[in-house]
Scaffold this active site. Structure first.
Site, short mmCIF file in Angstrom:
data_model
loop_
_atom_site.label_atom_id
_atom_site.label_comp_id
_atom_site.label_asym_id
_atom_site.label_seq_id
_atom_site.Cartn_x
_atom_site.Cartn_y
_atom_site.Cartn_z
N ILE A 12 0.84 -1.21 0.00
CA ILE A 12 0.00 0.00 0.00
C ILE A 12 0.87 1.25 0.00
CG2 ILE A 12 -1.92 1.19 1.15
CD1 ILE A 12 -2.64 -1.52 2.45
N GLY A 36 10.09 -4.82 1.94
CA GLY A 36 9.70 -4.01 0.79
C GLY A 36 10.67 -4.26 -0.37
N SER A 116 -5.73 -0.79 10.84
CA SER A 116 -6.39 -1.95 10.22
C SER A 116 -7.73 -2.22 10.88
CB SER A 116 -5.48 -3.17 10.39
OG SER A 116 -6.19 -4.34 10.06
N TYR A 140 -0.39 -8.59 16.19
CA TYR A 140 -0.40 -7.63 15.08
C TYR A 140 -1.52 -6.61 15.27
CZ TYR A 140 -1.93 -5.67 10.69
OH TYR A 140 -2.37 -4.80 9.74
N LYS A 144 -1.55 -2.39 16.29
CA LYS A 144 -2.21 -1.29 15.58
C LYS A 144 -3.08 -0.48 16.56
CE LYS A 144 -0.56 -1.99 11.50
NZ LYS A 144 0.33 -1.00 10.88
N PHE A 167 -9.89 -1.94 5.49
CA PHE A 167 -10.52 -3.24 5.35
C PHE A 167 -9.64 -4.05 4.41
CE2 PHE A 167 -14.34 -3.20 8.00
CZ PHE A 167 -14.13 -1.97 8.58
N ILE A 205 -11.55 -23.02 0.14
CA ILE A 205 -12.47 -22.05 0.75
C ILE A 205 -12.66 -22.46 2.20
CG2 ILE A 205 -14.83 -21.15 0.73
CD1 ILE A 205 -14.83 -21.38 -2.30
N ARG A 219 -16.33 -10.17 3.27
CA ARG A 219 -15.36 -9.13 3.58
C ARG A 219 -15.60 -7.92 2.68
NH1 ARG A 219 -14.86 -12.20 7.05
NH2 ARG A 219 -13.02 -13.21 7.91
N ARG A 280 -11.29 -21.59 9.01
CA ARG A 280 -10.00 -21.15 9.54
C ARG A 280 -10.26 -20.53 10.91
NH1 ARG A 280 -6.62 -16.72 6.13
NH2 ARG A 280 -8.42 -15.43 6.70
N GLY A 282 -10.64 -18.40 14.01
CA GLY A 282 -10.66 -16.96 14.24
C GLY A 282 -11.31 -16.14 13.14
N ASP A 283 -11.77 -16.77 12.05
CA ASP A 283 -12.38 -16.00 10.96
C ASP A 283 -13.77 -15.52 11.34
OD1 ASP A 283 -10.74 -15.56 8.81
OD2 ASP A 283 -11.35 -17.34 7.70
N1 UDP Z 1 -10.01 -17.28 2.44
C1 UDP Z 1 -10.24 -18.55 1.94
N2 UDP Z 1 -9.18 -19.26 1.45
C2 UDP Z 1 -7.91 -18.75 1.40
C3 UDP Z 1 -7.69 -17.45 1.90
C4 UDP Z 1 -8.76 -16.74 2.41
O1 UDP Z 1 -11.37 -19.04 1.96
O2 UDP Z 1 -6.99 -19.47 0.95
C5 UDP Z 1 -11.13 -16.51 2.98
C6 UDP Z 1 -11.00 -16.21 4.47
O3 UDP Z 1 -11.61 -17.23 5.23
C7 UDP Z 1 -11.75 -14.90 4.58
C8 UDP Z 1 -11.55 -14.23 3.23
O4 UDP Z 1 -11.14 -15.25 2.35
O5 UDP Z 1 -13.11 -15.12 4.76
C9 UDP Z 1 -10.51 -13.14 3.27
O6 UDP Z 1 -9.35 -13.65 3.87
P1 UDP Z 1 -8.04 -12.79 4.01
O7 UDP Z 1 -7.05 -13.62 4.74
O8 UDP Z 1 -7.66 -12.27 2.66
O9 UDP Z 1 -8.49 -11.52 4.86
P2 UDP Z 1 -9.06 -11.41 6.37
O10 UDP Z 1 -9.51 -12.75 6.82
O11 UDP Z 1 -7.92 -10.88 7.14
O12 UDP Z 1 -10.19 -10.46 6.28
#
Ligand code: UDP
Length: 326
Positions: A12, A36, A116, A140, A144, A167, A205, A219, A280, A282-283
């Site tokens: 960014i 970088g 963030s 992390y 922030k 975001f 996914i 997201r 995953r 914590g998502d």
């Molecule tokens: N995601 C996924 N498969 C991947 C990477 C990400 O399904 O290999 C999903 C993840 O579960 C989330 C979304 O894509 O719902 C965005 O994930 P990312 O890690 O890019 O951002 P963040 O979770 O930090 O918002």
């Protein structure tokens, strides 16, 4: 008068530094080049150094007559921050304190900070606005939140700050020659690109049983060029006397993983092999911004949609299949 862009060799940061230069502003990038890339800086002025090195920062401020700073320099890998918290607090928090101390000593009193939406953790609901409770879930994200608090405290010194809570940053520069490092990241758009370009067999996914319209996580994907523009607007706001501010940078539009795959297939006319895997840890199910504040105060809004995000990311990956060289 020059704008110092710390971390301007990163994703960014480099887009923002180049946008500033395209707008005719004087820019100097400060970056260690640990993560970088020199090529991302191109022909902009670059000082190789650390934000915590007061001699380098002070010398740069004097030499370039720096009057404001955009501070991107930080580590940003959530998983790594869990296993190496010291590294994250030292660089992101202590490093910023050292940087700000030197800036103040050199008469620089305007800073835009790269924060963030991770500071919200799992929000109670979306759209999420800036009054939502902060519940950082990793060192992390905590780093922030800590810097946001620190900067707000620094109002007492005369420093004014804008903290931008990004975001999901995605996409690449229109030129196709500037983009995200896709070799290491686990973010969705670079992963989808790796699948399209064959370095990863398929997209997993992470769960399709969330309480969202199609079961996959939602997201708020923001084009990096729009993000860069938010920094310019934040700088101009401070330059015209604006008081310290914390605001979301998001489109206000939620996109599911499945929708993103569909848009990618439509834009590229190629299929994205994918399979449903486990969730995953914590998502959160759904996180997207309420961008009311940034619209009202900075006059910013996202101008590019998901199709442009995917088109630009695809172009960058096509032109630079190996990313930037070290
Ligand atoms: N995601 C996924 N498969 C991947 C990477 C990400 O399904 O290999 C999903 C993840 O579960 C989330 C979304 O894509 O719902 C965005 O994930 P990312 O890690 O890019 O951002 P963040 O979770 O930090 O918002």
């Amino acid at each position: 008068m020059t704008i110092l862009v710390t971390g301007g060799a990163g994703y960014i940061g480099s887009h923002t530094a180049h946008l500033l230069a395209e707008l005719g502003r004087d820019v100097v990038v400060l970056d260690t080049l640990e993560r970088g890339y020199r090529d991302a800086v191109g022909d902009l002025d670059l000082v190789i150094g650390d934000i915590a090195d007061d001699r380098v920062v002070a010398k740069t401020c004097r030499k370039y007559d720096v009057d404001s700073v955009i501070h991107f320099a930080a580590y940003k890998a959530v998983g790594e921050s869990v296993s190496q918290p010291l590294k994250y607090y030292k660089n992101n928090v202590s490093g910023t304190i050292a940087l700000v101390e030197t800036l103040i000593a050199n008469g620089v009193n305007r800073i835009v900070f790269s924060s963030s939406a991770a500071v919200y953790g799992t929000p109670d609901s979306s759209p999420v606005n800036e009054d939502a409770p902060l519940r950082p879930q990793s060192p992390y994200a905590q780093s922030k939140a800590d810097v946001e608090h620190f900067l707000r405290s620094c109002d007492a010194t005369g420093l004014r700050s804008v903290c931008l809570r990004y975001f999901n940053a995605a996409g690449a520069h229109d030129s196709g020659d500037l983009g995200e490092d896709f070799s290491l990241t686990t973010n969705l758009v670079p992963v989808v690109m790796r699948v399209l370009f064959g370095s990863q067999a398929r997209l997993d996914i992470f769960g399709d049983d969330y309480p969202t319209p199609d079961g996959t996580c939602v997201r708020d994907y923001v084009h990096v060029a729009d993000l860069a523009d938010a920094h310019v607007k934040a700088l101009d706001y401070l330059a015209t006397g604006g008081t310290s501010l914390v605001c979301n940078v998001g489109t206000g539009q939620g996109t599911s993983v499945r929708q993103l795959v569909e848009v990618t297939e439509s834009v590229t006319s190629r299929s994205v092999p994918h399979a449903i895997g486990p969730r995953r840890a914590g998502d959160p199910a759904s996180v997207y911004a309420d961008p009311t504040l940034i619209r009202a105060v900075l006059g910013w809004r996202a101008t590019r949609d998901l199709r442009e995000i995917i088109t630009s990311a695809y172009r960058w990956h096509q032109r630079h299949p190996d990313g930037f060289k070290r």
